[in-house]
Scaffold this motif. Structure first.
Motif, PDB file in Angstrom:
ATOM      1  N   LEU A 131     -41.393  17.946   7.171  1.00  0.00           N
ATOM      2  CA  LEU A 131     -40.933  18.993   8.085  1.00  0.00           C
ATOM      3  C   LEU A 131     -41.929  20.143   8.163  1.00  0.00           C
ATOM      4  O   LEU A 131     -42.155  20.706   9.232  1.00  0.00           O
ATOM      5  N   SER A 132     -42.531  20.505   7.032  1.00  0.00           N
ATOM      6  CA  SER A 132     -43.533  21.582   7.038  1.00  0.00           C
ATOM      7  C   SER A 132     -44.739  21.194   7.885  1.00  0.00           C
ATOM      8  O   SER A 132     -45.247  22.007   8.664  1.00  0.00           O
ATOM      9  N   THR A 190     -36.081  16.338  14.614  1.00  0.00           N
ATOM     10  CA  THR A 190     -35.548  14.969  14.636  1.00  0.00           C
ATOM     11  C   THR A 190     -36.665  13.940  14.801  1.00  0.00           C
ATOM     12  O   THR A 190     -36.418  12.749  14.637  1.00  0.00           O
ATOM     13  N   MET A 191     -37.888  14.393  15.104  1.00  0.00           N
ATOM     14  CA  MET A 191     -39.013  13.466  15.205  1.00  0.00           C
ATOM     15  C   MET A 191     -39.542  13.055  13.834  1.00  0.00           C
ATOM     16  O   MET A 191     -40.315  12.120  13.733  1.00  0.00           O
ATOM     17  N   GLY A 244     -39.683  11.300  10.249  1.00  0.00           N
ATOM     18  CA  GLY A 244     -39.188  10.000   9.819  1.00  0.00           C
ATOM     19  C   GLY A 244     -38.037  10.120   8.847  1.00  0.00           C
ATOM     20  O   GLY A 244     -38.016  10.996   7.992  1.00  0.00           O
ATOM     21  N   GLY A 245     -37.064   9.251   8.981  1.00  0.00           N
ATOM     22  CA  GLY A 245     -35.953   9.204   8.046  1.00  0.00           C
ATOM     23  C   GLY A 245     -34.845  10.206   8.312  1.00  0.00           C
ATOM     24  O   GLY A 245     -33.931  10.344   7.504  1.00  0.00           O
ATOM     25  N   VAL A 246     -34.884  10.920   9.430  1.00  0.00           N
ATOM     26  CA  VAL A 246     -33.841  11.896   9.745  1.00  0.00           C
ATOM     27  C   VAL A 246     -32.585  11.159  10.185  1.00  0.00           C
ATOM     28  O   VAL A 246     -32.626  10.303  11.066  1.00  0.00           O
ATOM     29  N   ASP A 247     -31.481  11.474   9.549  1.00  0.00           N
ATOM     30  CA  ASP A 247     -30.206  10.867   9.895  1.00  0.00           C
ATOM     31  C   ASP A 247     -29.534  11.665  11.011  1.00  0.00           C
ATOM     32  O   ASP A 247     -29.210  11.128  12.057  1.00  0.00           O
ATOM     33  N   HIS A 248     -29.320  12.952  10.776  1.00  0.00           N
ATOM     34  CA  HIS A 248     -28.762  13.829  11.804  1.00  0.00           C
ATOM     35  C   HIS A 248     -29.043  15.275  11.416  1.00  0.00           C
ATOM     36  O   HIS A 248     -29.548  15.549  10.331  1.00  0.00           O
TER      37      HIS A 248
END
Length: 128
Positions: A106-107, A70-71, A73-77
């Motif tokens: 994410l990688s 969740t850290m 950028g741009g993660v909604d849920h």
């Protein structure tokens, strides 16, 4: 009105069929703009640890990874599921973001997570 409908059932059936046909024609001729293509970028992260109970998978793998992802950028849920030896995390990004950039982000986050590299070494050691 009801007397007319009861005395003329054929007329009522024809009117109902005409309205139904007009409705089908209207839906078929509707422009595509009214049905936009929705693209919700998402990434699924699966981790495996043979024989680990679901409760341990959740506390030791799923929950820390979910918080860590969740850290980005741009993660909604995010949504997760922990099963016997398997952790699956689905990370949803905000609409309009680039899916390839999301996977790369994410990688990169996973590579920077210090305990993930130690976790990988432990898994490799146990698999041989």
């Amino acid at each position: 009105m009801s007397k007319f409908s009861i005395s003329n059932p054929f007329f009522v059936i024809v009117v109902c069929l005409a309205i139904s046909i007009l409705g089908v024609v209207a839906v078929m001729s509707m422009p595509v703009d009214l049905f936009p293509a929705i693209n919700l970028p998402q990434v699924i992260v699966a981790t495996f640890y043979n024989g680990m109970p679901p409760q341990d998978v959740e506390t030791d793998i799923t929950y820390p990874l979910e918080r860590f992802f969740t850290m980005a950028g741009g993660v909604d849920h995010s949504e997760s599921r922990s099963m016997l030896g398997v952790s699956m995390i689905r990370v949803f990004f905000q609409p309009g973001t680039n899916a390839d950039a999301d996977v790369t982000a994410l990688s990169n986050l996973a590579l920077r997570w210090p305990t993930l590299s130690a976790f990988r070494r432990e898994l490799c050691r146990q698999s041989f």
